[in-house]
Enzyme design. Sequence first.
Site, mmCIF file in Angstrom:
data_model
loop_
_atom_site.group_PDB
_atom_site.id
_atom_site.type_symbol
_atom_site.label_atom_id
_atom_site.label_comp_id
_atom_site.label_asym_id
_atom_site.label_seq_id
_atom_site.Cartn_x
_atom_site.Cartn_y
_atom_site.Cartn_z
ATOM 1 N N HIS A 166 0.864 -1.251 0.078
ATOM 2 C CA HIS A 166 0.133 -0.161 -0.010
ATOM 3 C C HIS A 166 0.997 1.155 0.089
ATOM 4 O O HIS A 166 2.113 1.014 0.823
ATOM 5 C CB HIS A 166 -0.695 0.139 1.478
ATOM 6 C CG HIS A 166 -2.006 1.023 0.996
ATOM 7 N ND1 HIS A 166 -2.026 2.185 1.327
ATOM 8 C CD2 HIS A 166 -3.384 0.725 0.829
ATOM 9 C CE1 HIS A 166 -3.155 2.764 1.064
ATOM 10 N NE2 HIS A 166 -3.996 2.007 0.681
ATOM 11 N N ASP A 193 -7.853 -5.531 0.097
ATOM 12 C CA ASP A 193 -8.473 -6.403 -0.964
ATOM 13 C C ASP A 193 -8.006 -7.761 -0.765
ATOM 14 O O ASP A 193 -8.416 -8.912 -1.498
ATOM 15 C CB ASP A 193 -7.730 -6.006 -2.332
ATOM 16 C CG ASP A 193 -8.400 -4.693 -2.786
ATOM 17 O OD1 ASP A 193 -9.368 -4.602 -2.528
ATOM 18 O OD2 ASP A 193 -7.502 -3.910 -3.493
HETATM 19 N N1 ACO Z 1 4.296 -7.688 -4.009
HETATM 20 C C1 ACO Z 1 5.499 -7.612 -4.249
HETATM 21 N N2 ACO Z 1 6.244 -6.541 -4.271
HETATM 22 C C2 ACO Z 1 5.753 -5.588 -3.957
HETATM 23 C C3 ACO Z 1 4.242 -5.472 -3.668
HETATM 24 C C4 ACO Z 1 3.241 -6.458 -3.862
HETATM 25 N N3 ACO Z 1 2.199 -6.629 -3.744
HETATM 26 N N4 ACO Z 1 4.078 -4.128 -3.421
HETATM 27 C C5 ACO Z 1 4.882 -3.352 -3.573
HETATM 28 N N5 ACO Z 1 5.969 -4.203 -3.671
HETATM 29 C C6 ACO Z 1 7.457 -3.899 -3.477
HETATM 30 C C7 ACO Z 1 7.786 -3.357 -5.066
HETATM 31 O O1 ACO Z 1 8.309 -4.199 -5.899
HETATM 32 C C8 ACO Z 1 9.039 -2.401 -4.661
HETATM 33 O O2 ACO Z 1 10.113 -2.986 -4.508
HETATM 34 P P1 ACO Z 1 11.498 -2.319 -4.651
HETATM 35 O O3 ACO Z 1 11.675 -1.192 -4.037
HETATM 36 O O4 ACO Z 1 12.521 -3.499 -4.587
HETATM 37 O O5 ACO Z 1 11.492 -2.026 -6.363
HETATM 38 C C9 ACO Z 1 8.458 -1.638 -3.285
HETATM 39 O O6 ACO Z 1 7.742 -2.782 -2.668
HETATM 40 C C10 ACO Z 1 7.483 -0.561 -3.479
HETATM 41 O O7 ACO Z 1 6.736 -0.627 -4.171
HETATM 42 P P2 ACO Z 1 5.915 0.365 -5.239
HETATM 43 O O8 ACO Z 1 5.000 -0.300 -6.205
HETATM 44 O O9 ACO Z 1 6.638 1.372 -5.391
HETATM 45 O O10 ACO Z 1 4.769 0.879 -3.926
HETATM 46 P P3 ACO Z 1 3.495 1.949 -4.439
HETATM 47 O O11 ACO Z 1 3.103 2.672 -3.256
HETATM 48 O O12 ACO Z 1 3.807 2.645 -5.725
HETATM 49 O O13 ACO Z 1 2.434 0.938 -4.872
HETATM 50 C C11 ACO Z 1 0.693 -0.557 -4.788
HETATM 51 C C12 ACO Z 1 1.421 0.632 -3.901
HETATM 52 C C13 ACO Z 1 0.101 -0.050 -5.984
HETATM 53 C C14 ACO Z 1 -0.810 -0.905 -3.968
HETATM 54 C C15 ACO Z 1 1.383 -1.897 -4.755
HETATM 55 O O14 ACO Z 1 1.680 -2.197 -3.533
HETATM 56 C C16 ACO Z 1 0.847 -2.863 -5.416
HETATM 57 O O15 ACO Z 1 0.617 -2.903 -6.807
HETATM 58 N N6 ACO Z 1 0.198 -3.724 -4.913
HETATM 59 C C17 ACO Z 1 -0.551 -4.896 -5.441
HETATM 60 C C18 ACO Z 1 -1.827 -4.436 -6.052
HETATM 61 C C19 ACO Z 1 -2.995 -4.269 -4.766
HETATM 62 O O16 ACO Z 1 -3.083 -5.087 -3.919
HETATM 63 N N7 ACO Z 1 -3.730 -3.196 -4.992
HETATM 64 C C20 ACO Z 1 -4.691 -2.737 -4.010
HETATM 65 C C21 ACO Z 1 -4.161 -1.559 -3.192
HETATM 66 S S1 ACO Z 1 -5.238 -1.233 -1.965
HETATM 67 C C22 ACO Z 1 -6.503 -0.276 -3.083
HETATM 68 O O17 ACO Z 1 -6.516 0.393 -3.884
HETATM 69 C C23 ACO Z 1 -7.800 -0.282 -2.455
#
Ligand code: ACO
Length: 378
Positions: A261, A315
Amino acid sequence: MTFCEYKPGLEGIPAAQSSISCVDGTKGILEYRGIAIEELAQKSTFIETAYLLIWGKLPTLDELEDFETDIRLHRRIKYSIRDMMKCFPDRGHPMDALQTSVAALGLFYSRRALDDPIYIRGAVVRILAKIPTMVAAANSMRRGNDPIQPNDNLDYCANFLYMLTESKPDPLSAKVFDACLTLHAEHTMNASTFSAMVTASTLTDPYGVIASAVGTLAGPLHGGANEEVLLMLEEIGTVKNVRTYVENSITNKRKIMGFGHRVYKVKDPRATILQELAEQLFELKGHDEYYDIALELERVVEEELGSKGIYPNVDFYSGLVYRKLGIPQDLFTPIFAIARVAGWLAHWKEQLAENRIFRPAQIYTGLHEQTYIPIDER
Ligand code: ACO
């Protein structure tokens, strides 16, 4: 003019001042109008919570009864809207059907002055009342069935489950569903809320505001993740495949759905409550094998990615709850929209109260002083 540092995704940049909700992502706290989400999920109802979010205070008994009665009276949708929805393709995604139907409300209900409190209340009531009916109707019609009429003897949540399944839900199912809507009703500044506010700032009609938010919620990185979680659990198949799945995802830089998140760096408090609700349902209606996979997944992801602040988000467990309630998988995101409408409407009202059209800047990275090349010389 001086520019601040460019932040992709506007991460950490305040886009508004708001008194609607508040998140502490390191402590795992979410409050609506200052009240903890745990308290609201336990003691309030979705409609009362919607009132709180939109009007900024808990309603009195009379105010709540009036609000519920008005919503009950506006649940039906016009024949012409049903006829329009009948023409939607059977295989279209229900979020697209919802976005189209909400936008179409603007064709049927003419726009009035946005400083008229009677118009504002009417639009709030109409949107809250009709969206569940439209989701349920589109679901019936894509299966070749006539929509089930709303049942005036049932409250908001029980009526929605009734319109989906044509049978009255048991009290625990209705209560759990109500709590799910409360948990999803609002969540500070996020992609769909921002989208609603940008659209609201142009002073367009409220149906356009909600339609743009629905379109934004549909994506797999936002509301669409709840649907993806179940697909992922199905793909994993058994508890023993969990570790390999997680390791492969990390190696291939594939996001694990339902985790991570932008704000929470601990387990999302809504995920904790949803997990408890899922367990209550499993006790009444029988165990779900996917829950065992989910538990193991949470354990392994915490071990592998907990240091990066990657924990279950809202979720992760909602899909398991909806599955137990007999809700089709591709309705999970429309249900998220049914709930989040309360927050979007609260932000719409707040935006109107002190409106300034959104017009951010950009950092231009393109060319200058290019000459036009005629088409036959390119
Ligand atoms: N699985 C594996 N690794 C992850 C995940 C995940 N679900 N989420 C973040 N990371 C990792 C990234 O790969 C990144 O690693 P790095 O620093 O080595 O490159 C680090 O954690 C930061 O991740 P970002 O994608 O930069 O974080 P951001 O804040 O942009 O994204 C998001 C947040 C979009 C929710 C992301 O965690 C994601 O795509 N999760 C999966 C989809 C999901 O569950 N979405 C629902 C969110 S809740 C909502 O909208 C109601």
